[in-house]
Design a protein around this motif. Sequence first.
Motif, mmCIF file in Angstrom:
data_model
loop_
_atom_site.group_PDB
_atom_site.id
_atom_site.type_symbol
_atom_site.label_atom_id
_atom_site.label_comp_id
_atom_site.label_asym_id
_atom_site.label_seq_id
_atom_site.Cartn_x
_atom_site.Cartn_y
_atom_site.Cartn_z
ATOM 1 N N HIS A 105 -7.598 -2.079 -3.125
ATOM 2 C CA HIS A 105 -7.334 -0.645 -2.531
ATOM 3 C C HIS A 105 -6.196 -0.443 -1.693
ATOM 4 N N LEU A 106 -5.539 -1.196 -1.118
ATOM 5 C CA LEU A 106 -4.081 -0.912 -0.395
ATOM 6 C C LEU A 106 -3.044 -0.638 -1.533
ATOM 7 N N GLU A 107 -3.341 -1.452 -2.664
ATOM 8 C CA GLU A 107 -2.102 -1.237 -3.478
ATOM 9 C C GLU A 107 -2.380 0.175 -4.211
ATOM 10 N N SER A 108 -3.579 0.346 -4.714
ATOM 11 C CA SER A 108 -3.834 1.877 -5.279
ATOM 12 C C SER A 108 -3.657 3.097 -4.324
ATOM 13 N N SER A 109 -3.635 2.832 -3.174
ATOM 14 C CA SER A 109 -3.596 3.903 -2.132
ATOM 15 C C SER A 109 -2.220 3.903 -1.657
ATOM 16 N N GLY A 110 -1.323 3.157 -1.932
ATOM 17 C CA GLY A 110 0.121 3.213 -1.557
ATOM 18 C C GLY A 110 0.354 2.924 -0.031
ATOM 19 N N GLN A 111 -0.606 2.535 0.545
ATOM 20 C CA GLN A 111 -0.647 2.346 2.148
ATOM 21 C C GLN A 111 0.304 1.157 2.543
ATOM 22 N N SER A 112 0.462 0.166 1.727
ATOM 23 C CA SER A 112 1.372 -0.800 2.087
ATOM 24 C C SER A 112 2.717 -1.008 1.461
ATOM 25 N N GLU A 113 3.646 -1.318 2.389
ATOM 26 C CA GLU A 113 4.811 -1.282 1.761
ATOM 27 C C GLU A 113 5.089 -2.388 1.003
#
Length: 345
Positions: A162-170
């Motif tokens: 989820h974090l990877e697909s949403s682009g929320q995590s640097e």
Amino acid sequence: WQDYSGDWSPKDTVRRMQRGKVCSLERFRSLQDKLVLLDEAVAGHDGNVITAVLIFLKRTLRREILFRELEMRQVALCHLIHFLKEMGEQKFLLDLLRLCFFCLSLQLSQYREHLNIQDVEKRREFLKGCIGLPFSAEDTSHIQDHYTLLERQIIIEANDRHLESSGQSEIFRKYPRKASILNMPLVTTLFYSCFYHYTEAEGTFSSPSNLKKTFKIPDKQYVLTALAARAKLRAWDDVDALFTTKNWLGYTKKKAPIGFHRVVEILQRNNAPVQVLQEYVRLVEDVETRLNLATKYKCHDVAIETYRDLKDRIQLTAYKCKVERGSADEEKINSILNNMVRNTY
């Protein structure tokens, strides 16, 4: 008609089945007759006949009775286990293994079946069922850890996807994942955690310290893995903190449970700057090893200082050939040699 209606004894029935004759097994109604039939089939050493009799018993006997009798008949038990595996009857197979305490090889054979299950949720449920099997305490602990690890991986994978697909995590934007964490070994999972989740609090499932505590990972293995992960990211401050300890008086010092020579090798493989390498080469206690590493990785300061402390003018003079002419390193060597000459007189 005679094949079906003939009043054949268990022994005759088995012989006819071996010759490919059709025989009705329904006439064997009592438990005693059925067990004699099974024993005759085993004595005949014909796998097809044994399997046919076992299918008949599986259909006509209660599980508890069948399992109890098979526990004393290991050959028949092995045949039934093989048949259930071939037919994919996992529920019946697990029930059988729970109630029958038999040799370790069969238990391990059953445990290895999880490798053939591709669906991760089904594999998790299968491993959960294996926990109740009659393994030794050590093996049971291993299976429990395997189940816990997979359960943990499922949670981490869902969150990180989820974090990877949403682009929320640097960090996921900068270093996209190359593979799923599911079904990976513990050490690989720890490396992944140290790479992507190093600063997380111990209370989270993906935290390296949580993994270390949950699976009782030894300090040496933890430090090796964390060092490799942080060095790959070139996070030199994290590397420094990994080896910095503080005593009760507040003084800090460097300490490595894996030996500083291994630290240097791992840092070098990850293309650490010379300044970083030199700091850890200096901490190698064995003088010969320190000099070898300093020479090999061109940590000139460390080599020059070591030869100076050893008051070895010959080696120091020879080392001048390994540094750049006119460099600060050459000037440093000349200065030390001049001081040695003055102190001699």
